[in-house]
Design a protein around this motif. Structure first.
Motif, PDB file in Angstrom:
ATOM      1  N   ILE A 273       3.189   0.056  16.936  1.00 54.46           N
ATOM      2  CA  ILE A 273       3.132  -1.472  16.953  1.00 54.46           C
ATOM      3  C   ILE A 273       1.726  -1.821  17.322  1.00 54.46           C
ATOM      4  CG2 ILE A 273       4.007  -3.694  17.709  1.00 54.46           C
ATOM      5  CD1 ILE A 273       6.616  -2.209  18.303  1.00 54.46           C
ATOM      6  N   VAL A 274       1.196  -2.699  16.200  1.00 52.55           N
ATOM      7  CA  VAL A 274      -0.092  -3.111  16.376  1.00 52.55           C
ATOM      8  C   VAL A 274      -0.280  -4.598  16.615  1.00 52.55           C
ATOM      9  CG1 VAL A 274      -1.206  -1.223  15.076  1.00 52.55           C
ATOM     10  CG2 VAL A 274      -0.386  -3.214  13.934  1.00 52.55           C
TER      11      VAL A 274
ATOM     12  N   CYS B  62       4.008  -5.899  13.283  1.00 51.46           N
ATOM     13  CA  CYS B  62       3.111  -5.225  12.488  1.00 51.46           C
ATOM     14  C   CYS B  62       3.136  -3.777  12.932  1.00 51.46           C
ATOM     15  CB  CYS B  62       1.879  -5.894  12.439  1.00 51.46           C
ATOM     16  SG  CYS B  62       1.984  -7.804  12.023  1.00 51.46           S
ATOM     17  N   LEU B  63       3.119  -2.795  12.171  1.00 51.71           N
ATOM     18  CA  LEU B  63       3.155  -1.466  12.597  1.00 51.71           C
ATOM     19  C   LEU B  63       2.220  -0.637  11.757  1.00 51.71           C
ATOM     20  CD1 LEU B  63       6.451  -2.434  12.516  1.00 51.71           C
ATOM     21  CD2 LEU B  63       6.431  -0.278  13.913  1.00 51.71           C
ATOM     22  N   GLU B  64       1.640   0.669  11.933  1.00 55.34           N
ATOM     23  CA  GLU B  64       1.025   1.541  11.431  1.00 55.34           C
ATOM     24  C   GLU B  64       1.290   2.819  11.798  1.00 55.34           C
ATOM     25  OE1 GLU B  64      -3.217   1.086  12.366  1.00 55.34           O
ATOM     26  OE2 GLU B  64      -3.262  -1.092  11.565  1.00 55.34           O
ATOM     27  N   PRO B  65       1.397   3.915  11.004  1.00 52.97           N
ATOM     28  CA  PRO B  65       1.487   5.253  11.378  1.00 52.97           C
ATOM     29  C   PRO B  65       0.107   5.650  11.723  1.00 52.97           C
ATOM     30  CG  PRO B  65       1.394   5.012   8.611  1.00 52.97           C
ATOM     31  CD  PRO B  65       1.221   3.674   9.418  1.00 52.97           C
ATOM     32  N   ILE B  66       0.282   6.271  13.048  1.00 52.18           N
ATOM     33  CA  ILE B  66      -0.837   6.761  13.876  1.00 52.18           C
ATOM     34  C   ILE B  66      -0.385   8.180  14.577  1.00 52.18           C
ATOM     35  CG2 ILE B  66      -2.309   6.471  15.926  1.00 52.18           C
ATOM     36  CD1 ILE B  66      -1.976   3.454  15.208  1.00 52.18           C
ATOM     37  N   ASP B  67      -1.106   9.223  14.043  1.00 56.45           N
ATOM     38  CA  ASP B  67      -0.772  10.447  14.679  1.00 56.45           C
ATOM     39  C   ASP B  67       0.535  11.012  14.257  1.00 56.45           C
ATOM     40  OD1 ASP B  67      -3.524  10.500  15.351  1.00 56.45           O
ATOM     41  OD2 ASP B  67      -3.308  10.069  17.349  1.00 56.45           O
TER      42      ASP B  67
ATOM     43  N   GLN C 285       5.684  -3.331   3.018  1.00 52.68           N
ATOM     44  CA  GLN C 285       4.578  -2.540   2.939  1.00 52.68           C
ATOM     45  C   GLN C 285       3.230  -3.227   2.644  1.00 52.68           C
ATOM     46  OE1 GLN C 285       4.394   1.173   0.931  1.00 52.68           O
ATOM     47  NE2 GLN C 285       2.422   1.622   1.777  1.00 52.68           N
ATOM     48  N   GLY C 286       2.230  -3.425   3.544  1.00 51.20           N
ATOM     49  CA  GLY C 286       1.086  -4.011   3.281  1.00 51.20           C
ATOM     50  C   GLY C 286      -0.091  -2.903   3.202  1.00 51.20           C
ATOM     51  N   SER C 287      -1.252  -3.510   2.914  1.00 50.97           N
ATOM     52  CA  SER C 287      -2.529  -2.658   2.641  1.00 50.97           C
ATOM     53  C   SER C 287      -2.802  -1.695   3.751  1.00 50.97           C
ATOM     54  CB  SER C 287      -3.599  -3.522   2.492  1.00 50.97           C
ATOM     55  OG  SER C 287      -4.160  -4.265   3.398  1.00 50.97           O
ATOM     56  N   SER C 288      -2.466  -2.052   5.120  1.00 52.75           N
ATOM     57  CA  SER C 288      -2.927  -1.437   6.388  1.00 52.75           C
ATOM     58  C   SER C 288      -1.835  -0.909   7.266  1.00 52.75           C
ATOM     59  CB  SER C 288      -3.767  -2.217   7.324  1.00 52.75           C
ATOM     60  OG  SER C 288      -3.414  -3.317   7.727  1.00 52.75           O
TER      61      SER C 288
END
Length: 118
Positions: free
Chosen positions: A112-113, A102-107, A71-74
């Protein structure tokens, strides 16, 4: 928000597996459903659309190994090893790749970003 812990590991692994599977469909047939797994206008989205060999080669997944998840900051970072068989102009070769996804939770979904070779 409720103070209860949230675990993303299954969503992260599921997103990587889905991306790899749909990437093969994208490369082999041009099916753009893989874009649904990516954050719109992210580096991953732009790289995927810019890939020049769509419909010109045939790929087959041979191996997927998912390593460490951090886990990173973003968002989250996943270390992955992939082996893919590629047929181009009648010649078949096996390629090995090491990626960091690199992944982010979105909606409510893991997207994957970016993906980077290491």
């Amino acid at each position: 928000e409720t103070g209860d812990p949230v675990y993303y590991d299954k969503s992260i692994v599921g997103a990587v597996i889905a991306f790899d599977s749909q990437w093969i469909d994208y490369v082999n047939t041009g099916n753009k459903s893989v874009l649904d797994l990516l954050k719109k206008d992210s580096d991953a989205y732009k790289k995927t659309l810019a890939y020049k060999k769509v419909g010109k080669i045939k790929e087959t997944f041979k191996l997927l190994e998912i390593g460490e998840i951090r886990q990173g900051s973003s968002g989250y970072y996943v270390w992955v090893h992939e082996e893919i068989q590629i047929t181009e102009n009648g010649t078949t070769s096996n390629k090995k790749y090491n990626w960091i996804y690199c992944l982010e939770p979105i909606d409510g979904k893991m997207k994957i970003v970016n993906y980077l070779k290491f």
